[in-house]
Design a protein around this motif. Structure first.
Motif, PDB file in Angstrom:
ATOM      1  N   TYR A   1      -2.423  -0.966  -3.335  1.00 30.50           N
ATOM      2  CA  TYR A   1      -3.593  -0.151  -2.961  1.00 30.50           C
ATOM      3  C   TYR A   1      -3.116   1.225  -2.506  1.00 30.50           C
ATOM      4  O   TYR A   1      -2.266   1.317  -1.605  1.00 30.50           O
ATOM      5  CB  TYR A   1      -4.386  -0.822  -1.828  1.00 30.50           C
TER       6      TYR A   1
ATOM      7  N   LEU B   1      -9.257   1.169  -3.277  1.00 30.82           N
ATOM      8  CA  LEU B   1      -9.402   0.668  -1.912  1.00 30.82           C
ATOM      9  C   LEU B   1     -10.841   0.831  -1.433  1.00 30.82           C
ATOM     10  O   LEU B   1     -11.403  -0.047  -0.766  1.00 30.82           O
ATOM     11  CB  LEU B   1      -8.432   1.444  -0.997  1.00 30.82           C
TER      12      LEU B   1
ATOM     13  N   GLY C   1      -6.903  -7.821   0.831  1.00 26.89           N
ATOM     14  CA  GLY C   1      -6.246  -7.359  -0.391  1.00 26.89           C
ATOM     15  C   GLY C   1      -5.864  -8.519  -1.287  1.00 26.89           C
ATOM     16  O   GLY C   1      -5.577  -9.621  -0.812  1.00 26.89           O
TER      17      GLY C   1
ATOM     18  N   ILE D   1      -6.599  -4.248   4.131  1.00 27.67           N
ATOM     19  CA  ILE D   1      -5.782  -4.754   3.008  1.00 27.67           C
ATOM     20  C   ILE D   1      -5.084  -6.053   3.415  1.00 27.67           C
ATOM     21  O   ILE D   1      -4.990  -6.996   2.623  1.00 27.67           O
ATOM     22  CB  ILE D   1      -4.758  -3.671   2.563  1.00 27.67           C
TER      23      ILE D   1
ATOM     24  N   SER E   1       0.848  -1.195   0.000  1.00 29.21           N
ATOM     25  CA  SER E   1       0.000   0.000   0.000  1.00 29.21           C
ATOM     26  C   SER E   1       0.881   1.241   0.000  1.00 29.21           C
ATOM     27  O   SER E   1       1.972   1.248   0.572  1.00 29.21           O
ATOM     28  CB  SER E   1      -0.952   0.008   1.198  1.00 29.21           C
TER      29      SER E   1
END
Ligand code: NAD
Ligand code: DAU
Length: 351
Positions: A246, A302, A240, A236, A182
């Motif tokens: 993300y 996201l 994820g 996430i 991320s």
């Protein structure tokens, strides 16, 4: 899986301590191991409230120490890694770039390699790399960083983070290491080291010291409440998709000078000062070298894929942050020790 053993690196730092606290409290079945070298930015006081939890333990160690890291992975048999340990301050990276190469690039590669060797069976394993929007470079007046934006790092810090991201992606493609990344915008909130814009300004306003605004103060950052970042990492980490990136952001762009003015207004009220008093401390100083103009994140992926959104309005978050610093002056005094005084002198006195 409710009984995972998770290694969190950098858990004694600003964001890491919020992530550790969230996961320790929310998932009592997880074993959380917090590995941190306790550099100037790491502080176990950040975790006093959870340090006695039975699903938590702390290990002091350096992610660049390959022998130590390999032994730790062999001994602990982690199911997952959430990697936050880093040198994180852009101004320090301008003074000492190699320290950033060492921790951010080599340290990340050492962890990836240990995970690769340890995870012969890759099912239910995950290496989560926490990174920054600064890898995308600098925006003009318009536009947003998306997950497809090309990397264009411009400071030693962002170059080191970009390099670490590339290593994570390389391990995914080359070794099928299960990874997720991320890239987040600027965080703010409690336990933020007062070398960064918001806590530095709060601290200087309290102490009636000059408020050093770089250049014209018209650089723009997107600000996110640190607990919202920790919630995004939680989502996430659990939902994820492997190999994906993300972006995380606050949909909350501000010019630096406008933030400093807002802090001055809020703090005049809280400190009982006449309106406009703290703003007299604003001092324009020499600009940061290579200062990125604007960051702005598109966090639609996201939001749409995993349902995350920021929870707090900026003015409310800033007010809570100021209250935390006013109530925790001992915390600030303890960390702004001799070494920080020297850094502050080098960074600001000749500017
Ligand atoms: P921080 O500087 O507050 O904390 C970093 C932590 O890492 C400290 O506890 C430090 O002791 C530890 N550490 C440093 N070098 C280490 C080493 N060699 N071995 C083990 N531990 C070491 O940083 P932060 O602001 O909490 O950032 C955490 C992560 O999030 C970083 O990877 C950073 O790049 C990323 N990030 C930060 C922001 C932000 O706004 N602060 C935004 C996006 C991404
Ligand atoms: O965007 C995410 C990044 O945000 C993270 O990856 C970094 O770890 C984090 O440090 C932060 O980087 P910035 O350089 O944006 O944050 P900093 O708080 O250092 O500065 C924010 C803005 O304020 C930037 O435009 C520089 C300016 N500034 C900063 C300081 C410390 C000043 O004008 N005066 C200051 O004294």
């Amino acid at each position: 899986m409710s009984n995972r053993k998770i290694l969190i690196t950098g858990g004694a730092g600003f964001i890491g301590s919020h992530v550790v606290r969230l996961l320790v409290n929310k998932y009592p079945g997880y074993q959380i191991v917090n590995l941190d070298a306790l550099t100037y930015a790491g502080n176990l006081e950040n975790l006093r409230d959870i340090e006695a939890s039975i699903n938590y333990c702390f290990v002091k160690g350096d992610i660049t120490d390959e022998v130590f890291i390999n032994e730790l992975f062999a001994k602990e048999q982690f199911d997952a890694v959430i990697h936050l340990a880093a040198e994180s301050h852009v101004d320090r990276s301008i003074m000492d770039p190699l320290a950033f190469v060492k921790t951010n690039v080599i340290g990340t590669a050492v962890l990836l390699n240990a995970a690769r060797k340890s995870w012969q069976d890759k099912s239910n394993k995950l290496f989560y790399h926490v990174s920054t929007d600064e890898v995308y470079g600098s925006l003009g007046e318009t536009g947003l960083f998306t997950e497809e934006t090309s990397y264009d790092p411009r400071s030693p810090y962002s170059a080191s983070k970009a390099s670490s991201d590339h290593f994570v992606k390389a391990y995914f493609h080359t070794y099928d290491l299960p990874v997720v990344i991320s890239n987040c915008s600027n965080n703010y909130g409690s336990h933020h080291f007062p070398e960064k814009l918001i806590p530095l300004m709060i601290n200087n306003i309290i102490n009636n010291k000059p408020l050093p605004v770089y250049g014209k103060g018209d650089n723009v950052r997107d600000w996110l409440w640190v607990e919202d970042h920790a919630r995004a990492i939680d989502v996430i980490f659990h939902k994820g998709r492997l190999g994906e990136t993300y972006n995380i952001g606050g949909f909350n762009e501000w010019k630096n000078i406008d933030i400093v003015m807002l802090l001055c207004r809020l703090m005049d009220q809280k400190l009982g000062r006449p309106e406009g008093e703290s703003a007299k401390l604003i001092t324009y100083v020499k600009d940061r070298a290579g200062h990125d103009k604007r960051y702005a994140i598109d966090a639609t992926k996201l939001n749409q894929e995993l349902g995350w959104e920021p929870s707090l309005q900026f003015e409310e978050g800033l007010s809570k942050t100021i209250d935390w610093y006013l109530s925790n002056q001992d915390w600030v005094k303890n960390i702004t020790s001799g070494a920080y005084q020297q850094y502050y002198h080098n960074q600001y006195n000749a500017r």
